[in-house]
Design an enzyme around this catalytic site. Sequence first.
Site, PDB file in Angstrom:
ATOM      1  N   THR A  21       0.846  -1.198   0.000  1.00 47.90           N
ATOM      2  CA  THR A  21       0.000   0.000   0.000  1.00 47.90           C
ATOM      3  C   THR A  21       0.886   1.255   0.000  1.00 47.90           C
ATOM      4  O   THR A  21       1.720   1.376  -0.883  1.00 47.90           O
ATOM      5  CB  THR A  21      -1.059  -0.045   1.118  1.00 47.90           C
ATOM      6  OG1 THR A  21      -0.404   0.084   2.379  1.00 47.90           O
ATOM      7  CG2 THR A  21      -1.898  -1.311   1.050  1.00 47.90           C
ATOM      8  N   GLU A  73       1.244  -3.365   4.529  1.00 50.71           N
ATOM      9  CA  GLU A  73       0.365  -2.196   4.711  1.00 50.71           C
ATOM     10  C   GLU A  73       1.192  -0.920   4.956  1.00 50.71           C
ATOM     11  O   GLU A  73       2.419  -0.966   5.022  1.00 50.71           O
ATOM     12  CB  GLU A  73      -0.599  -2.488   5.873  1.00 50.71           C
ATOM     13  CG  GLU A  73      -2.002  -2.874   5.395  1.00 50.71           C
ATOM     14  CD  GLU A  73      -2.779  -1.636   4.927  1.00 50.71           C
ATOM     15  OE1 GLU A  73      -2.174  -0.571   4.715  1.00 50.71           O
ATOM     16  OE2 GLU A  73      -4.004  -1.748   4.795  1.00 50.71           O
ATOM     17  N   HIS A  74       0.474   0.176   5.133  1.00 53.63           N
ATOM     18  CA  HIS A  74       1.071   1.518   5.211  1.00 53.63           C
ATOM     19  C   HIS A  74       2.160   1.665   6.294  1.00 53.63           C
ATOM     20  O   HIS A  74       2.114   1.026   7.343  1.00 53.63           O
ATOM     21  CB  HIS A  74      -0.038   2.546   5.513  1.00 53.63           C
ATOM     22  CG  HIS A  74      -0.681   2.294   6.851  1.00 53.63           C
ATOM     23  ND1 HIS A  74      -0.222   2.875   8.005  1.00 53.63           N
ATOM     24  CD2 HIS A  74      -1.705   1.491   7.209  1.00 53.63           C
ATOM     25  CE1 HIS A  74      -0.949   2.460   9.020  1.00 53.63           C
ATOM     26  NE2 HIS A  74      -1.865   1.611   8.572  1.00 53.63           N
ATOM     27  N   ASP A  75       3.117   2.507   6.018  1.00 51.54           N
ATOM     28  CA  ASP A  75       4.130   2.947   6.994  1.00 51.54           C
ATOM     29  C   ASP A  75       4.995   1.818   7.559  1.00 51.54           C
ATOM     30  O   ASP A  75       5.474   1.928   8.695  1.00 51.54           O
ATOM     31  CB  ASP A  75       3.456   3.711   8.152  1.00 51.54           C
ATOM     32  CG  ASP A  75       2.718   4.938   7.650  1.00 51.54           C
ATOM     33  OD1 ASP A  75       3.373   5.801   7.053  1.00 51.54           O
ATOM     34  OD2 ASP A  75       1.475   5.020   7.833  1.00 51.54           O
TER      35      ASP A  75
END
Length: 215
Positions: free
Chosen positions: A119, A137-139
């Site tokens: 993402t 996923e993010h970060d």
Amino acid sequence: MRRVGVYGASGCGRGVLPLVRAQLTDRDPECDISFVDDNPIIPHANGHQILTYDDWLIQRASSRYISIAIANSALRERIARRCMTDGVRFFEVRAANVIQLDDVEIGEGAILCPFVTLTSNIRIGKHFHANLYSYVEHDCVIGNFVTFAPGVKCNGNVVIEDHAYIGSGAIIKQGKPGQPLVIGRGAIVGMGAVVTKSVPPGVTVVGNPSKPMAT
Ligand SMILES: CC(C)(COP(=O)(O)OP(=O)(O)OC[C@H]1O[C@@H](n2cnc3c(N)ncnc32)[C@H](O)[C@@H]1OP(=O)(O)O)[C@@H](O)C(=O)NCCC(=O)NCCS
């Protein structure tokens, strides 16, 4: 002629070579794609030659590229060092249906198998393997020579240090901004584990919720 090698003719390599073929045949129909294997048991697999590294290296070539399709990260790093010494370059293998959203940086030599999703706002080091249906996923921040088996669910704000191995179907709980969940260097997460807390370097965890494996 451009020579392209997939290092490893075992299960991992035989899953990766068709992705390389699909990726390169349109761009460079003349390129030669072979398996490279330290212990070739048979001379061909799935229509491609299996050569030892030394034999592959002496074949005439205008340029040489390799993808290291070996799940063992220590071996992957050793091979990468040898290739660099020999002037062999790395390339990214990326299945056509990989999804990548915003601001994702990936180091050289990654293998992104079919149905992988990355993402947004993600940093990934060198020679990452993301097997079938895995997501990041993010970060998240992922180190060098990290391996995801099929179906890994790596949720947001997770740090995975160099050489960690995440088994098939493992789920890693999200961390918080500034307080990531950390999978330590060289840690192993067993298949199916549900990781709810950080894992120290070198430790193997299994189960739901995951705990260090009894030795
Ligand atoms: C965790 C793991 C690394 C342990 O491997 P190992 O050291 O060879 O462990 P063993 O197979 O000898 O099993 C030791 C014990 O742990 C148990 N165990 C192994 N893996 C387990 C897991 N993922 N979850 C729960 N228990 C597990 C075994 O049942 C065994 O229990 P027992 O002593 O009561 O019989 C391995 O089982 C694993 O999960 N690897 C990832 C596999 C994978 O995702 N492959 C994808 C290939 S593409």
